[in-house]
Design an enzyme around this catalytic site. Structure first.
Site, mmCIF file in Angstrom:
data_model
loop_
_atom_site.group_PDB
_atom_site.id
_atom_site.type_symbol
_atom_site.label_atom_id
_atom_site.label_comp_id
_atom_site.label_asym_id
_atom_site.label_seq_id
_atom_site.Cartn_x
_atom_site.Cartn_y
_atom_site.Cartn_z
ATOM 1 N N GLU A 1 5.649 -7.978 74.417
ATOM 2 C CA GLU A 1 6.960 -8.454 73.961
ATOM 3 C C GLU A 1 7.981 -7.328 74.104
ATOM 4 O OE1 GLU A 1 9.098 -10.597 73.490
ATOM 5 O OE2 GLU A 1 8.855 -11.589 71.549
ATOM 6 N N ASP A 2 9.219 -7.692 74.395
ATOM 7 C CA ASP A 2 10.255 -6.661 74.527
ATOM 8 C C ASP A 2 10.621 -6.047 73.179
ATOM 9 O OD1 ASP A 2 11.447 -8.991 73.622
ATOM 10 O OD2 ASP A 2 13.070 -9.011 75.094
ATOM 11 N N ASP B 1 11.730 -8.304 66.209
ATOM 12 C CA ASP B 1 12.942 -8.297 65.394
ATOM 13 C C ASP B 1 12.597 -8.947 64.052
ATOM 14 O OD1 ASP B 1 15.624 -8.082 64.744
ATOM 15 O OD2 ASP B 1 16.256 -9.797 65.905
ATOM 16 N N PHE C 1 22.140 -4.361 68.158
ATOM 17 C CA PHE C 1 21.751 -5.255 69.242
ATOM 18 C C PHE C 1 21.695 -4.445 70.530
ATOM 19 C CE2 PHE C 1 21.794 -8.634 72.307
ATOM 20 C CZ PHE C 1 21.018 -9.602 71.691
ATOM 21 N N ARG D 1 19.966 -7.370 81.804
ATOM 22 C CA ARG D 1 18.511 -7.159 81.867
ATOM 23 C C ARG D 1 18.149 -6.055 82.855
ATOM 24 N NH1 ARG D 1 15.961 -11.372 79.135
ATOM 25 N NH2 ARG D 1 16.875 -13.441 79.330
HETATM 26 P P1 IMP Z 1 12.177 -12.227 66.714
HETATM 27 O O1 IMP Z 1 11.528 -13.582 66.783
HETATM 28 O O2 IMP Z 1 13.344 -12.240 65.759
HETATM 29 O O3 IMP Z 1 11.236 -11.104 66.428
HETATM 30 O O4 IMP Z 1 12.889 -12.004 68.078
HETATM 31 C C1 IMP Z 1 12.275 -11.713 69.223
HETATM 32 C C2 IMP Z 1 13.192 -12.019 70.388
HETATM 33 O O5 IMP Z 1 14.589 -11.964 70.041
HETATM 34 C C3 IMP Z 1 13.015 -10.968 71.433
HETATM 35 O O6 IMP Z 1 11.979 -11.286 72.304
HETATM 36 C C4 IMP Z 1 14.365 -10.957 72.121
HETATM 37 O O7 IMP Z 1 14.403 -11.939 73.118
HETATM 38 C C5 IMP Z 1 15.345 -11.344 71.030
HETATM 39 N N1 IMP Z 1 16.013 -10.144 70.458
HETATM 40 C C6 IMP Z 1 15.888 -9.654 69.224
HETATM 41 N N2 IMP Z 1 16.641 -8.547 69.050
HETATM 42 C C7 IMP Z 1 17.257 -8.332 70.227
HETATM 43 C C8 IMP Z 1 18.165 -7.315 70.702
HETATM 44 O O8 IMP Z 1 18.562 -6.363 70.004
HETATM 45 N N3 IMP Z 1 18.565 -7.448 71.985
HETATM 46 C C9 IMP Z 1 18.156 -8.455 72.802
HETATM 47 N N4 IMP Z 1 17.319 -9.406 72.415
HETATM 48 C C10 IMP Z 1 16.859 -9.362 71.123
#
Ligand code: IMP
Length: 188
Positions: free
Chosen positions: A106-107, A110, A159, A172
């Protein structure tokens, strides 16, 4: 086809948070950790589209094991910088996960909602083992208590874009991880 709005800020005006050299060094270390932990075994790297693609491509080349790839796609933030709290699978994996050493790539972690959802999906397929490799972690926003087994960097609650991460599909391809100024996405 939808027309994308233009990128809100030129890449040259964003602050670099993590340089391409720092990323390369850390990703190589993560690859070595995975190689050591799974010595003599095969691993299945399951990336989360689209954000994890660049990280997966680099990480895979630092893993000296028999490694195969697959991908999930989930509904994401679309073009907003706020989570909807809802995760939906829009593409399932093509291969069987049963009895495989699955590493979900995963990137960014969050809120943890995406990873928690995908973990539950993977576990229903009875893998031999399950690990999470995340490039970035934003612990300040966590809702689901899930952690990465292999983590690149912990970052502040900002962000970020670049190295696969987008804002409304832009940025990207930036080689460094940059901070998108709040004024670019806040509505108020
Ligand atoms: P989570 O479900 O809130 O943990 O979010 C995961 C997904 O939200 C990541 O795979 C990203 O696609 C997106 N995301 C969360 N924070 C960022 C950020 O700072 N920049 C870009 N994408 C984000």
């Amino acid at each position: 086809m939808n027309q994308l709005p233009a990128a809100p800020v030129p890449a040259s005006r964003m602050k670099v948070l993590i340089t391409r050299e720092q990323i390369a060094r850390r990703v190589a270390e993560m690859g070595r950790e995975i190689t050591r932990d799974f010595e003599g075994q095969a691993v299945l790297l399951v990336g989360v589209l689209k954000g994890a693609t660049i990280f997966l491509a680099d990480l895979a080349r630092c893993i000296e094991l028999d490694a195969t790839f697959d991908f999930f796609s989930v509904s994401s933030y679309a073009d907003r910088a706020q989570p909807s709290g809802e995760v939906r699978l829009t593409k399932d994996v093509d291969t069987s996960l049963e009895d495989r050493n699955v590493i979900l790539v995963e990137d960014i972690l969050d809120t943890g909602l995406t990873m928690n959802y995908l973990k539950n999906v993977v576990m229903t397929h009875q893998p031999r083992s399950f690990k999470v490799a995340a490039l970035l972690d934003k612990p300040a926003r966590r809702i689901q208590p899930i952690e990465a087994d292999y983590l690149g960097f912990t970052i502040p609650n900002e962000f970020v874009v670049g190295y696969g991460l987008d804002y409304a599909e832009h940025y990207r391809n930036l080689p460094d991880i940059c901070v998108l100024p709040a004024k670019a996405y806040s509505t108020g």
